[in-house]
Design a protein around this motif. Structure first.
Motif, PDB file in Angstrom:
ATOM      1  N   ASP A 288       0.834  -1.201   0.000  1.00 31.17           N
ATOM      2  CA  ASP A 288       0.000   0.000   0.000  1.00 31.17           C
ATOM      3  C   ASP A 288       0.861   1.239   0.000  1.00 31.17           C
ATOM      4  N   LYS A 289       1.933   1.138   0.743  1.00 30.59           N
ATOM      5  CA  LYS A 289       2.797   2.308   0.864  1.00 30.59           C
ATOM      6  C   LYS A 289       3.441   2.613  -0.484  1.00 30.59           C
ATOM      7  N   ALA A 290       3.949   1.551  -1.121  1.00 26.86           N
ATOM      8  CA  ALA A 290       4.592   1.757  -2.409  1.00 26.86           C
ATOM      9  C   ALA A 290       3.577   2.239  -3.435  1.00 26.86           C
ATOM     10  N   ALA A 291       2.342   1.778  -3.289  1.00 23.37           N
ATOM     11  CA  ALA A 291       1.315   2.178  -4.241  1.00 23.37           C
ATOM     12  C   ALA A 291       1.050   3.676  -4.161  1.00 23.37           C
ATOM     13  N   ARG A 292       1.326   4.249  -2.991  1.00 23.16           N
ATOM     14  CA  ARG A 292       1.117   5.688  -2.876  1.00 23.16           C
ATOM     15  C   ARG A 292       2.301   6.463  -3.449  1.00 23.16           C
ATOM     16  N   LEU A 293       3.383   5.759  -3.706  1.00 21.46           N
ATOM     17  CA  LEU A 293       4.595   6.459  -4.141  1.00 21.46           C
ATOM     18  C   LEU A 293       4.894   6.284  -5.617  1.00 21.46           C
ATOM     19  N   PHE A 294       4.479   5.130  -6.168  1.00 22.08           N
ATOM     20  CA  PHE A 294       4.891   4.849  -7.539  1.00 22.08           C
ATOM     21  C   PHE A 294       3.695   4.505  -8.400  1.00 22.08           C
ATOM     22  N   THR A 295       3.876   4.821  -9.646  1.00 21.01           N
ATOM     23  CA  THR A 295       2.840   4.477 -10.600  1.00 21.01           C
ATOM     24  C   THR A 295       3.543   3.968 -11.848  1.00 21.01           C
ATOM     25  N   ILE A 296       2.845   3.165 -12.595  1.00 23.33           N
ATOM     26  CA  ILE A 296       3.467   2.657 -13.821  1.00 23.33           C
ATOM     27  C   ILE A 296       2.576   3.026 -14.988  1.00 23.33           C
ATOM     28  N   ASP A 297       3.232   3.460 -16.012  1.00 25.06           N
ATOM     29  CA  ASP A 297       2.489   3.785 -17.220  1.00 25.06           C
ATOM     30  C   ASP A 297       2.184   2.463 -17.915  1.00 25.06           C
ATOM     31  N   SER A 298       0.911   2.192 -18.115  1.00 18.97           N
ATOM     32  CA  SER A 298       0.546   0.862 -18.591  1.00 18.97           C
ATOM     33  C   SER A 298       1.062   0.608 -19.996  1.00 18.97           C
ATOM     34  N   LEU A 299       1.317   1.667 -20.724  1.00 20.53           N
ATOM     35  CA  LEU A 299       1.774   1.439 -22.089  1.00 20.53           C
ATOM     36  C   LEU A 299       3.285   1.502 -22.221  1.00 20.53           C
ATOM     37  N   SER A 300       3.869   2.508 -21.595  1.00 19.95           N
ATOM     38  CA  SER A 300       5.306   2.676 -21.794  1.00 19.95           C
ATOM     39  C   SER A 300       6.140   1.904 -20.778  1.00 19.95           C
ATOM     40  N   GLY A 301       5.539   1.481 -19.707  1.00 25.97           N
ATOM     41  CA  GLY A 301       6.289   0.762 -18.685  1.00 25.97           C
ATOM     42  C   GLY A 301       7.144   1.676 -17.826  1.00 25.97           C
ATOM     43  N   GLU A 302       6.921   2.980 -17.905  1.00 27.47           N
ATOM     44  CA  GLU A 302       7.696   3.905 -17.086  1.00 27.47           C
ATOM     45  C   GLU A 302       7.146   3.907 -15.678  1.00 27.47           C
ATOM     46  N   ILE A 303       8.037   3.711 -14.750  1.00 28.67           N
ATOM     47  CA  ILE A 303       7.621   3.782 -13.347  1.00 28.67           C
ATOM     48  C   ILE A 303       7.990   5.168 -12.859  1.00 28.67           C
ATOM     49  N   LYS A 304       7.008   5.880 -12.359  1.00 30.27           N
ATOM     50  CA  LYS A 304       7.244   7.264 -11.961  1.00 30.27           C
ATOM     51  C   LYS A 304       6.911   7.450 -10.482  1.00 30.27           C
ATOM     52  N   VAL A 305       7.501   8.492  -9.956  1.00 28.11           N
ATOM     53  CA  VAL A 305       7.248   8.845  -8.558  1.00 28.11           C
ATOM     54  C   VAL A 305       5.986   9.687  -8.514  1.00 28.11           C
ATOM     55  N   ILE A 306       5.114   9.372  -7.573  1.00 26.34           N
ATOM     56  CA  ILE A 306       3.940  10.226  -7.422  1.00 26.34           C
ATOM     57  C   ILE A 306       3.790  10.732  -5.995  1.00 26.34           C
ATOM     58  N   GLY A 307       4.616  10.244  -5.104  1.00 25.17           N
ATOM     59  CA  GLY A 307       4.468  10.689  -3.713  1.00 25.17           C
ATOM     60  C   GLY A 307       5.812  11.010  -3.121  1.00 25.17           C
ATOM     61  N   PRO A 308       5.804  11.442  -1.892  1.00 26.26           N
ATOM     62  CA  PRO A 308       7.067  11.790  -1.235  1.00 26.26           C
ATOM     63  C   PRO A 308       7.835  10.527  -0.846  1.00 26.26           C
ATOM     64  N   VAL A 309       9.002  10.418  -1.397  1.00 24.04           N
ATOM     65  CA  VAL A 309       9.837   9.251  -1.122  1.00 24.04           C
ATOM     66  C   VAL A 309      10.772   9.625   0.012  1.00 24.04           C
ATOM     67  N   ASP A 310      10.674   8.891   1.062  1.00 23.37           N
ATOM     68  CA  ASP A 310      11.463   9.240   2.236  1.00 23.37           C
ATOM     69  C   ASP A 310      12.357   8.059   2.614  1.00 23.37           C
ATOM     70  N   TYR A 311      13.617   8.329   2.554  1.00 27.29           N
ATOM     71  CA  TYR A 311      14.578   7.280   2.894  1.00 27.29           C
ATOM     72  C   TYR A 311      14.395   6.817   4.322  1.00 27.29           C
ATOM     73  N   GLU A 312      14.050   7.788   5.161  1.00 30.40           N
ATOM     74  CA  GLU A 312      13.957   7.480   6.580  1.00 30.40           C
ATOM     75  C   GLU A 312      12.766   6.567   6.866  1.00 30.40           C
ATOM     76  N   GLU A 313      11.813   6.560   5.955  1.00 32.22           N
ATOM     77  CA  GLU A 313      10.644   5.717   6.161  1.00 32.22           C
ATOM     78  C   GLU A 313      10.921   4.284   5.718  1.00 32.22           C
ATOM     79  N   LYS A 314      11.547   4.180   4.571  1.00 30.71           N
ATOM     80  CA  LYS A 314      11.817   2.854   4.026  1.00 30.71           C
ATOM     81  C   LYS A 314      12.983   2.986   3.068  1.00 30.71           C
ATOM     82  N   HIS A 315      13.900   2.035   3.158  1.00 27.58           N
ATOM     83  CA  HIS A 315      15.107   2.136   2.353  1.00 27.58           C
ATOM     84  C   HIS A 315      14.955   1.473   0.993  1.00 27.58           C
TER      85      HIS A 315
END
Ligand SMILES: *[C@@H]1O[C@H](CO)[C@@H](O)[C@H](O)[C@H]1NC(C)=O
Ligand SMILES: *[C@@H]1O[C@H](CO)[C@@H](O)[C@H](O)[C@H]1NC(C)=O
Ligand SMILES: *[C@@H]1O[C@H](CO)[C@@H](O)[C@H](O)[C@H]1NC(C)=O
Length: 817
Positions: A288-315
């Motif tokens: 769930d957490k990753a789902a809030r941070l990343f999205t994938i373009d269904s056609l191009s396969g590009e994985i993009k950031v959509i949320g705040p990525v925090d190293y301190e939360e998860k490495h």
């Protein structure tokens, strides 16, 4: 239907053949039947009919032999009358004449005239393999799905050959085919057709098109064949999974990457075609957490950031990506996103303990606070250095792990600085470094470490004598920088004695303000200065104190008029000075001696003759008091000379006294009694009145005294009475003036005592006189005692138990000429 039609036609043809055969047989002799191949050249001889009929050749032409056909326009054959033969006159195409009919014949009647003779001639047309098998099209397109299984059959078009019988299509043949075999079947109408049989499965991805050539072969001699190209298009089947370019994608992503940053691009390919080869991507397994941070373009396969990525939360994040083709075939790949640390967390400072306030007597090195520093980043980004500002008596000692202890490095002084704002700055070692700071407020609590300090080292107060009781003398101030009660100052007088009397009889001090008040009027003539110690004490526990000396100087006031010592005013007899008759001008005749209990200007006396018998005869020294002859005394001068002299001090206002001096110009003492009488007579009346007044006064005084005694007796029985309120005892007796000289430092001058002596006619300018005065006091039963504590200058008088000390200092410094 077409085939059906063909079949029906063939059937009728057969019937007709049979019928004609019957007819031929029925006609019997004379009927001719020949069989010829088709396509004979024109003019070719079919048969010699003359001979076959047994006729003469000439007879034929003679009998006008001719061929009759049954109605058809085309004749194909003709009778050569010259040769008596039957010849081809037109090309005969069996296929044209009879089509697919196997039996094909032409029927003629040979007509002979004279006599009319009829002969049926039948020409059997035999097939010649003159047609090639033919397919309808040059090319045949076939579509076969690659998923077709082995053994699958695919019908092929039938070839056509106009020839019949053996000359018709006998077989099919397939060329260069790895995949197919051929099956040949016969139609119900005798035709042949073929089917492709899949022998090796097709793979579109390998070979999209397979070309084979199909040949149809007839049975003629020579053989003829026709070929058709068969284009087999291999139709796609969704037989391929999408395939990712990598089974695992490992990428690194810096934390705080902005939204929209491309993390990775996965790609999968599908060998299939069309919709089967269209790959779409989606996350197949994602937290769930990753789902809030990343999205994938269904056609191009590009994985993009959509949320705040925090190293301190998860490495690290592990995602599963699924690639799916149009038909739903899917495969998975793993994407591991490793988050790299960015120095985005400033160190945090926590105050774990704080000793506030700090007593100012804290010994250096005492721990006053514990600080903990934390940084959420990792590695270098979490290495933190801590510091505090300089120039304060504190330092930060690193302790275990991220703990620091704050210790004092020097003594604190609340009186200098009551508060320390210690700012702790923590800086990490990131690039760029982040820092944060926290201020700790320390107050320094008071300790009673300061004694009150007087503003002045000593105080001097100048009080004019005869001051009012209660008037303020001076004010002392002591300061104590301590806090509250530790710095609250109270003033008091240190108990001591002045002339044997407690100092409190003279002065009082306001404990709060330090204002010193006089308790009673001072008399300069009694004492000119005294010292008192004032103590300033704070309210601490234990209290601290200090003392200061207050010197009180009493200043003179012109409150004493000059006192004539000589000539004695109240002496038992008039003193008469003898003046020698031969006294010359300027000779000293007498001297007036006066003193003034005051001092300075107030005691600076001047003498003046205010009245004289012979104004021109005597003068008096303005300051010396010496009476001198102004001119030589002559016989004519009156023997008795009276002078009234005024003695005046220099005070403001000045006080004066007068006295009378009687001079007798005579060398003979015998003349004196006369003089005495004269003088008595002169003053008799005055003396009498003085006596009367004195008598009346004494008796009045006595009576009053009796009454007073009585009333005091009665009153004392009921209530004791004090003369003054307060503890100060005031001596009731008259106190004589005391002559004391105080120099600048307040110490007494050395004392000179002189014997009293009289000079008459002395020419010495110094005339000194001393006298023990106030015999009445000394003789009134008082004890005279030398005080022990002073340079034998102090005498204590004890009167009715109350101690009263005065300085008895007789120093007459008479002005000298
Ligand atoms: C310490 O901080 C307080 C409040 O912030 C301020 O009023 C005071 O003047 C500061 N004292 C010193 C010594 O800087
Ligand atoms: C005065 O000083 C004493 C120690 O000498 C201390 O205990 C006390 O707290 C101080 N009083 C005040 C008001 O600071
Ligand atoms: C007065 O102060 C001095 C020094 O300042 C000291 O020696 C003396 O003992 C003090 N006297 C009293 C009575 O406290």
């Amino acid at each position: 239907m077409a085939r059906m039609g063909m079949k029906i036609i063939s059937f009728f043809d057969v019937l007709r053949c049979l019928a004609s055969l019957l007819f031929f047989v029925g006609t019997g002799l004379g009927d001719l039947s020949y069989s010829i191949p088709e396509e004979l050249n024109v003019g070719s001889v079919i048969a010699d009919i003359a001979k076959d009929l047994g006729l003469d050749v000439h007879g034929l032409s003679h009998r006008k032999a001719r061929l009759d056909s049954d109605g058809s326009s085309k004749r194909f054959c003709d009778v050569d009358l010259q040769a008596g033969s039957l010849t081809i006159s037109e090309r005969i195409d069996r296929e044209e004449l009879c089509g697919a009919k196997t039996a094909c014949s032409l029927k003629y009647e040979l007509v002979l005239e004279s006599p009319l003779e009829l002969h049926a001639i039948t020409l059997q047309i035999e097939d010649v393999n003159d047609n090639t098998p033919k397919f309808l099209n040059d090319k045949v397109k076939l579509e076969i799905r690659e998923s077709a299984i082995k053994g699958a059959r695919f019908p092929l078009p039938e070839a056509h050959d106009s020839d019949v019988g053996r000359n018709g299509i006998q077989n099919y043949k397939l060329d260069n085919s790895d995949h197919f075999a051929l099956a040949v079947h016969s139609n119900s109408d005798g035709g042949k057709y073929s089917e492709l049989i899949l022998e090796n499965e097709l793979d579109r991805e390998n070979e999209e098109e397979v070309r084979v050539s199909l040949s149809a072969i007839d049975g003629g001699t020579p053989q003829r064949s026709g070929t058709v190209e068969i284009h087999v298009t291999v139709m796609d089947a969704n037989d391929n999974l999408p395939v990712f370019s990598q089974p695992v994608y490992e990428v690194s992503l810096a934390e705080n990457a902005p939204s929209g940053t491309v993390v990775a691009t996965v790609s999968a390919t599908d060998a299939d075609e069309g919709a089967y080869g269209e790959v779409t991507y989606e996350f197949s397994r994602i937290s769930d957490k990753a789902a809030r941070l990343f999205t994938i373009d269904s056609l191009s396969g590009e994985i993009k950031v959509i949320g705040p990525v925090d190293y301190e939360e998860k490495h690290e994040y592990e995602l599963r990506v699924q690639a799916k083709d149009g038909a739903g075939l899917a495969s998975n790949a793993k994407v591991i996103i490793e988050i790299s640390d960015v120095n985005d967390n400033a160190p945090l400072i926590f105050v774990k303990s704080l000793n506030n306030p700090i007593p100012e007597d804290t010994t250096p090195g005492t721990e006053v606070g514990i600080i903990n520093v934390q940084d959420k980043d990792s590695e270098g980004n979490r290495q933190v250095r801590c510091s505090i500002q300089e120039n304060i008596p504190f330092k930060l000692n690193p302790s275990v792990k991220n703990y620091y202890s704050l210790v004092t490095t020097a003594e604190l002084d609340r009186e200098q600085l009551t508060q320390y704002n210690i700012t702790i700055t923590a800086t990490d070692e990131g690039n760029p470094p982040l820092s944060s700071s926290k201020t700790m407020y320390f107050s320094v609590s008071d300790v009673n470490d300061n004694a009150p300090v007087f503003v002045e080292q000593s105080y001097s107060a100048y009080v004019t004598e005869n001051n009012k009781p209660g008037s303020s003398v001076c004010s002392v101030t002591a300061r104590d920088p301590d806090w509250r009660q530790n710095g609250t100052v109270f003033y008091s007088l240190l108990p001591s004695e002045v002339n044997g009397v407690p100092v409190s009889s003279y002065l009082s001090i306001n404990g709060d303000t330090g204002m010193i008040h006089a308790v009673r009027p001072f008399d300069y003539e009694q004492f000119r200065s005294f010292k008192v110690q004032v103590v300033a004490r704070d309210n601490g526990s234990p209290p601290l104190s200090s003392n200061v000396t207050v010197s009180v100087f009493i200043t003179d006031e012109n409150d004493n008029s000059p006192q004539i010592l000589y000539p004695t005013p109240e002496g038992n007899s008039f003193m008469t000075e003898m003046v020698p008759k031969a006294a010359l001008s300027g000779s000293l005749v007498s001297k007036v001696i006066a003193v003034d209990a005051d001092s300075g200007q107030n005691a600076w006396l001047s003498y003046q003759i205010v009245k004289s018998t012979d104004p021109g005869l005597f003068t008096i020294g303005l300051h010396s008091g010496e009476i001198r002859a102004q001119r030589d005394i002559s016989e004519s001068d009156s023997m008795k000379q009276n002078l009234v002299i005024s003695v005046k001090d220099n005070g403001q206002p000045s006080l004066s006294t007068t006295c009378a001096v009687y001079l007798l110009i005579s060398d003979n003492f015998a003349e004196v009694p006369e003089l005495k009488d004269m003088s008595y007579e002169e003053n008799n009346s005055k003396l009498t009145s003085y006596l009367i007044i004195a008598l009346v006064s004494v008796s009045t005084f006595f009576l009053t005294f009796i009454v007073l005694i009585m009333s005091v007796r009665f009153c004392c029985k009921t209530k004791p009475r004090l003369l003054f309120d307060g503890a100060v005892a005031i001596p009731s007796a008259y106190l004589p003036p005391h002559y004391a000289e105080v120099d600048g430092t307040g110490t007494l001058r050395s004392t000179y005592n002189y014997d009293a002596y009289m000079t008459t006619g002395s020419r010495t300018s110094d005339f000194k006189f001393v006298r023990a005065y106030n015999d009445n006091i000394l003789s009134a039963g008082n004890t005279l005692k030398k005080s022990s504590h002073d340079n034998s200058d102090c005498i204590n008088f004890f009167d009715n138990g109350s101690k009263y000390s005065t300085l008895v200092r007789e120093t007459f410094l008479l002005p000298s000429q």
